[in-house]
Design an enzyme around this catalytic site. Structure first.
Site, PDB file in Angstrom:
ATOM      1  N   HIS A   1      -7.671   0.178   5.987  1.00  6.46           N
ATOM      2  CA  HIS A   1      -7.116  -1.079   6.174  1.00  6.46           C
ATOM      3  C   HIS A   1      -7.292  -1.586   7.651  1.00  6.46           C
ATOM      4  CE1 HIS A   1      -6.016  -1.961   2.201  1.00  6.46           C
ATOM      5  NE2 HIS A   1      -5.760  -1.549   1.987  1.00  6.46           N
TER       6      HIS A   1
ATOM      7  N   SER B   1       0.776  -1.139  -0.213  1.00  9.11           N
ATOM      8  CA  SER B   1       0.046  -0.011  -0.276  1.00  9.11           C
ATOM      9  C   SER B   1       0.813   1.244   0.157  1.00  9.11           C
ATOM     10  CB  SER B   1      -0.815  -0.351   1.301  1.00  9.11           C
ATOM     11  OG  SER B   1      -2.241  -0.838   1.411  1.00  9.11           O
TER      12      SER B   1
END
Length: 487
Positions: free
Chosen positions: A413, A353
């Site tokens: 997340h 990410s």
């Protein structure tokens, strides 16, 4: 159809006549809309434009026409004419410039809000009721029913009165062909206007529409679709157009992302066929990747039978109007279930990410400093690189907003149940990657058996789960801070 449009036109002209405002204590939503006076827009009243400029007059007339169809869409009951009104409203809205859309939405938010006088009257009635004494047993069931009937009646009326009148419009559009897409576009406009001017009535309109969309877009109403090279060209074009993390450079790049060793899944809704609302790209790998280069550019991919890790490296939404509606949470969990079922050899689920706000935070917060001693035993990084890596750890684990992670990707997340697994230096060498996060990327780990536990800890206490490796980066800084306090 022509007869229906003629009837609709007659109805809307009748609605343009001023009505005497009337307050009702207990009426249903439809009657409240039918009884309300048709609200004016700035410079416009009862279909007549008070302006000397022809161009401006035309624009105002267009707004009035769309407002008429909007009012009719809430007021009509006959199905055939209602469908025409909904079509006219959506088509008319699409044809309005932004400034007129803003005027129309402000009218919708202000004039079709709930009736607060009615709410207040009902609350006064409710507070005036006397609760049956709990220490005096009721003699029979009929006495109990009579004692609470007034409470039940006012509670029912309160529930109805607390619904804004524009709820009828939203509900009807949702069941109308093309209506869900239209509502998404309408909300995108609302969010755009709010970004320019944070107006309370528009915030209320947005909040109500968002709650409706969350209900209508529940996982039960969404279809998981495995996107492949064999899908329609129009669907693949949308994947290319809406890829928000790592732009797709050409057809070969797209084909690779949909080919062997890769997966792409999207959520579709029956009301918006052929267009994923959100999609996620997955790389099947032997180990958790540390750089985006090895995911996007290294050839060839490993045989799928050798894969032990499913790496989520991009997730993108195609609908700006669905901002803040966490479809990604359900998509990730659904994809994990599908991959575990279809590929039992895969036991690790992780992301690679970006950290989109990191450099902006770093440049605004930190002053140049020198590091005299290396905290990395092998001295692989320069002092400047080491400093950036340590500050990234601080940013991800300690910088918060309203008790949650400041970093938007991290917050996404973490609330889904992941933990910070590893921070990777020089992981994204693209211009965007360097500008946003100095090339640093993060592996968030989804440990299947701990997903719900992690999510609850994050939501409840703001606790950010992290591996021992990541937490160890903070120890030198914490020790230095303690020494400064002693000094």
């Amino acid at each position: 159809m022509n007869n229906n449009r003629k009837a609709l036109s007659i109805f809307m002209r009748a609605r343009m006549r001023p009505l005497s405002p009337t307050t009702f204590v207990c009426v249903n939503e439809q009657n409240r809309i039918n009884q309300m006076q048709f609200p004016p827009i700035d410079g416009v009243r009862n279909g007549k434009v008070s302006t000397s400029q022809d161009a401006s007059a035309t624009l105002h007339t267009d707004v009035v026409r769309v407002q008429q169809s909007m009012h009719a869409a809430m007021s009509m009951n006959k199905t055939e004419i209602l469908d025409v009104a909904l079509d006219d409203f959506s088509e008319g809205y699409y044809g309005l410039p932004n400034e007129n859309r803003r005027a129309l939405l402000l009218t919708l938010a202000r004039e079709y809000d709930l009736n607060r006088k009615q709410v207040r009257d009902l609350m006064k009635q409710y507070l005036g009721l006397e609760l049956p004494s709990s220490d005096k047993p009721l003699e029979n069931a009929h006495e109990g029913e009579g004692s609470f009937s007034a409470f039940y009646r006012i509670e029912r009326n309160l529930r109805e009165s607390l619904k804004p009148m524009y709820e009828v419009l939203f509900e009807r559009l949702n069941t109308h062909p093309g209506g869900l897409r239209f509502l998404s576009i309408m909300r995108a406009d609302i969010l755009s206007f709010l970004a320019e001017e944070n107006t309370a009535v528009l915030r209320a309109l947005d909040s109500y529409l968002k709650e409706k969309l969350i209900t209508w877009l529940s996982p039960a109403n969404l279809q998981l679709h495995h996107i492949t090279w064999d899908d329609s060209a129009s669907l693949l074009e949308k994947i290319v157009a809406h890829e928000a993390v790592h732009p797709i450079s050409n057809l070969l790049d797209l084909k690779r992302r949909l080919g062997m060793g890769r997966r792409c899944f999207g959520y579709l809704h029956p009301a918006i066929p052929g267009e994923p609302l959100i999609f996620i790209e997955v790389a099947l790998m032997k180990h958790v990747a540390q750089t985006i280069q090895e995911v996007l550019w290294d050839d060839p991919p490993i045989p799928e039978c050798e894969a032990t890790c499913a790496l989520f490296y991009s997730i993108s939404s195609t609908q700006p109007g669905l901002s803040g509606i966490n479809l990604g949470k359900f998509l990730i969990k659904r994809v994990i279930d599908v991959v575990r079922r279809d590929m039992p050899t895969i036991s690790t689920f992780a992301t690679l990410s970006p950290i989109p706000g990191y450099m902006q935070w770093l440049l605004s917060k930190l002053a140049p400093t020198e590091i005299s001693d290396s905290t990395f035993s092998e001295n692989l990084l320069t002092p400047e690189e080491e400093s950036a890596l340590l500050e990234a750890t601080e940013y991800l684990l300690q910088e918060k907003k309203r008790g949650k992670a400041l970093d938007s990707v991290g917050n996404f997340h973490l609330q889904n149940g992941a933990m910070v697994g590893r921070i990777n230096w020089m992981a994204d060498l693209s211009e965007k990657g360097i500008k946003q996060s100095a090339g640093i990327m993060v592996n968030y780990i989804y440990e299947v058996e701990h997903i719900e536990e992690n999510a609850q800890s994050y939501f409840g206490d703001g606790e950010i789960g992290a591996s021992d490796e990541v937490r160890s980066y903070l120890e030198p800084r914490q020790e230095d801070h303690q020494e400064e306090i002693k000094d």
